[in-house]
Enzyme design. Structure first.
Site, PDB file in Angstrom:
ATOM      1  N   HIS A 113      39.894  25.885  55.008  1.00  0.00           N
ATOM      2  CA  HIS A 113      41.131  26.637  55.195  1.00  0.00           C
ATOM      3  C   HIS A 113      41.037  28.061  54.651  1.00  0.00           C
ATOM      4  O   HIS A 113      42.008  28.809  54.704  1.00  0.00           O
ATOM      5  CB  HIS A 113      42.273  25.867  54.502  1.00  0.00           C
ATOM      6  CG  HIS A 113      43.639  26.259  54.931  1.00  0.00           C
ATOM      7  ND1 HIS A 113      44.562  26.810  54.063  1.00  0.00           N
ATOM      8  CD2 HIS A 113      44.262  26.198  56.136  1.00  0.00           C
ATOM      9  CE1 HIS A 113      45.696  27.049  54.705  1.00  0.00           C
ATOM     10  NE2 HIS A 113      45.542  26.701  55.959  1.00  0.00           N
ATOM     11  N   LYS A 115      40.204  32.084  54.218  1.00  0.00           N
ATOM     12  CA  LYS A 115      40.159  33.277  55.069  1.00  0.00           C
ATOM     13  C   LYS A 115      39.523  34.398  54.254  1.00  0.00           C
ATOM     14  O   LYS A 115      40.186  35.024  53.412  1.00  0.00           O
ATOM     15  CB  LYS A 115      41.546  33.709  55.535  1.00  0.00           C
ATOM     16  CG  LYS A 115      42.233  32.725  56.493  1.00  0.00           C
ATOM     17  CD  LYS A 115      43.063  31.715  55.766  1.00  0.00           C
ATOM     18  CE  LYS A 115      43.832  30.821  56.737  1.00  0.00           C
ATOM     19  NZ  LYS A 115      44.548  29.741  56.027  1.00  0.00           N
ATOM     20  N   ASP A 120      29.106  44.377  53.973  1.00  0.00           N
ATOM     21  CA  ASP A 120      28.064  45.112  53.248  1.00  0.00           C
ATOM     22  C   ASP A 120      28.076  44.835  51.751  1.00  0.00           C
ATOM     23  O   ASP A 120      27.576  45.648  50.960  1.00  0.00           O
ATOM     24  CB  ASP A 120      28.201  46.625  53.489  1.00  0.00           C
ATOM     25  CG  ASP A 120      27.798  47.026  54.906  1.00  0.00           C
ATOM     26  OD1 ASP A 120      27.095  46.232  55.561  1.00  0.00           O
ATOM     27  OD2 ASP A 120      28.190  48.120  55.352  1.00  0.00           O
ATOM     28  N   HIS A 297      54.323  32.156  56.425  1.00  0.00           N
ATOM     29  CA  HIS A 297      52.966  31.624  56.326  1.00  0.00           C
ATOM     30  C   HIS A 297      52.274  32.104  55.058  1.00  0.00           C
ATOM     31  O   HIS A 297      51.124  31.764  54.802  1.00  0.00           O
ATOM     32  CB  HIS A 297      52.159  32.045  57.567  1.00  0.00           C
ATOM     33  CG  HIS A 297      50.908  31.264  57.779  1.00  0.00           C
ATOM     34  ND1 HIS A 297      49.645  31.773  57.514  1.00  0.00           N
ATOM     35  CD2 HIS A 297      50.711  30.004  58.224  1.00  0.00           C
ATOM     36  CE1 HIS A 297      48.734  30.865  57.802  1.00  0.00           C
ATOM     37  NE2 HIS A 297      49.348  29.783  58.224  1.00  0.00           N
ATOM     38  N   LYS A 299      51.112  32.829  51.086  1.00  0.00           N
ATOM     39  CA  LYS A 299      50.769  32.035  49.913  1.00  0.00           C
ATOM     40  C   LYS A 299      50.542  33.013  48.759  1.00  0.00           C
ATOM     41  O   LYS A 299      49.397  33.306  48.383  1.00  0.00           O
ATOM     42  CB  LYS A 299      49.494  31.219  50.152  1.00  0.00           C
ATOM     43  CG  LYS A 299      49.514  30.344  51.426  1.00  0.00           C
ATOM     44  CD  LYS A 299      48.806  31.017  52.559  1.00  0.00           C
ATOM     45  CE  LYS A 299      48.550  30.144  53.760  1.00  0.00           C
ATOM     46  NZ  LYS A 299      49.669  29.457  54.336  1.00  0.00           N
ATOM     47  N   ASP A 304      55.862  37.487  35.563  1.00  0.00           N
ATOM     48  CA  ASP A 304      56.146  38.604  34.671  1.00  0.00           C
ATOM     49  C   ASP A 304      55.760  39.929  35.325  1.00  0.00           C
ATOM     50  O   ASP A 304      56.072  40.133  36.497  1.00  0.00           O
ATOM     51  CB  ASP A 304      55.475  38.393  33.313  1.00  0.00           C
ATOM     52  CG  ASP A 304      56.130  37.245  32.531  1.00  0.00           C
ATOM     53  OD1 ASP A 304      57.277  36.888  32.842  1.00  0.00           O
ATOM     54  OD2 ASP A 304      55.485  36.712  31.610  1.00  0.00           O
TER      55      ASP A 304
END
Length: 411
Positions: A113, A115, A120, A297, A299, A304
């Protein structure tokens, strides 16, 4: 590597496909040596075709390109789409390709899952945005709200090492020579990169062997340390019992705890699952905001005035106990303030706050259902450990003849 604070990074928040895709495509267009890309979803739509064009062009000018897609998340790419990448020299890898039974995909659990993009060895992207048109506003009401980060500085070396280790470890047909790959890889990856900014950061993954609960553990540590503010925006919210306990404790000691959850989810069960926990959270003083403009979608979270995280990990059983995930945790006042500004904008303009009185008292079946759901969160990490934990398996796309095996990073 997992959970090591590294100073001196420049980290930029990218919101939605409008900010993310142009930056990634520009970096690939300017790549000189290497592109390593992992994604759960790659669709053959206008975004996928733009990525395809950028990768083919990079490979044809001699850049080493490795692309890993998930067999469950990206099951329908045409042979023409993959074949033209492979023919250009792109090394396409599929995580757990799986088989179908009566047209149904069986490879539901243990998904890749993450991404991640590294170009380089100098710039990296980590977040929750897939390569599909539904991350752009012009997709319509179902366009997703999501986030990623662009990273430059010493942390990129850790991410670069991780992506090559994942490639080497995922290919079983190379296991005999894996010790050699690792030695070559360590020589080829720079030990450090120059400091380019003020942010301290760490790269944290969740896997099914050594780092099964690292992302959740860092969340809980930050919640426990919070003194005045917690904001969590998460698409699929059904965390473990200890996570819930820390949130409730924080709210009861006076921390302003706010959750931004899906009001219009892409799966109805998501809202049902989160809704079953609303009573327990609201009773402790947690504020809940349902995002209503389009499917959430993202996350992301902040605590603080310095701590923040952006990544691929939801706060649900799949992400916390099964999937392979990656988050960046950031300690930087400016980044925290910018993320809070963006999330506060969502809460003020695009969310509906859930009031305890409005959802009523729990009675009858709703009481039983809430009780079962709440206590399920105490048990699912243990149950998940009973499921098969086979070693992650990568296969070449189309055929091994067309897609060369991984042989370490380009010198």
């Amino acid at each position: 590597m997992n959970g090591r604070w590294i100073e001196g990074n420049d980290i930029r928040l990218l919101e939605n496909g409008e900010e993310f895709f142009p930056r990634v495509f520009a970096c690939i267009a300017n790549a000189q040596r290497e592109v390593v890309l992992e994604t759960f979803i790659l669709f053959e739509d206008k975004v996928g075709l733009q990525l395809h064009e950028a990768l083919v062009a990079a490979a044809r000018r001699g850049v080493q390109v490795d692309v890993t897609i998930d067999g469950f998340g990206s099951p329908d790419l045409s042979d023409r789409f993959i074949g033209s990448l492979v023919e250009a020299g792109v090394r396409m890898h599929v995580f757990e390709p799986g088989t179908r039974l009566f047209g149904k995909r069986l490879n539901v659990l243990r998904r890749m899952h993450r991404k991640i993009v590294v170009v380089d060895g100098a710039v990296a992207f980590v977040g929750g945005i897939n390569y599909s048109a539904d991350h752009l506003a012009d997709f319509g009401p179902q366009a997703k709200q999501d986030y990623s980060v662009e990273i430059r500085g010493p942390l990129v070396a850790d991410i670069h090492r991780f992506t090559h280790a994942a490639l080497a470890q995922g290919q079983r047909y190379q296991r005999v020579r894996q010790w050699w790959r690792r030695r070559k890889h360590l020589r080829s990856t720079p030990d450090s990169l120059p400091r380019l900014g003020s942010a301290a950061a760490m790269f944290v993954v969740r896997d099914n062997t050594e780092h099964m609960s690292d992302i959740e553990r860092h969340y809980r540590i930050a919640i426990r340390a919070a003194r005045h503010r917690i904001v969590i925006a998460n698409a699929y919210f059904f965390p473990g019992y200890r996570f819930m306990k820390e949130l409730r404790r924080a709210a009861r000691r006076g921390v302003d705890v706010r959750l931004i959850l899906q009001g219009e989810p892409d799966m109805a069960i998501v809202k049902t699952a989160a809704g079953m926990l609303y009573h327990h959270l609201l009773a402790a003083g947690v504020r809940i905001y349902e995002y209503r403009d389009r499917p959430l979608h993202g996350k992301v979270a902040l605590m603080d005035d310095e701590w923040a995280t952006v990544g691929s990990s939801n706060l649900d059983p799949l992400s916390l106990a099964l999937n392979l995930e990656a988050n960046v945790i950031i300690r930087d006042g400016a980044f925290n303030a910018h993320l809070y500004e963006r999330l506060d904008c969502l809460m003020r303009n695009s969310c509906h706050q859930i009031e305890r009185e409005a959802i009523g008292e729990l009675r009858g079946w709703h009481l039983v259902r809430s009780f079962l759901a709440y206590h399920f969160t105490r048990r699912y990490p243990g149950w998940a450990s009973w499921l098969p934990r086979h070693a992650p398996r990568l296969q070449p796309a189309l055929s091994q003849r067309l897609s060369p095996a991984y042989h370490g990073p380009k010198e």
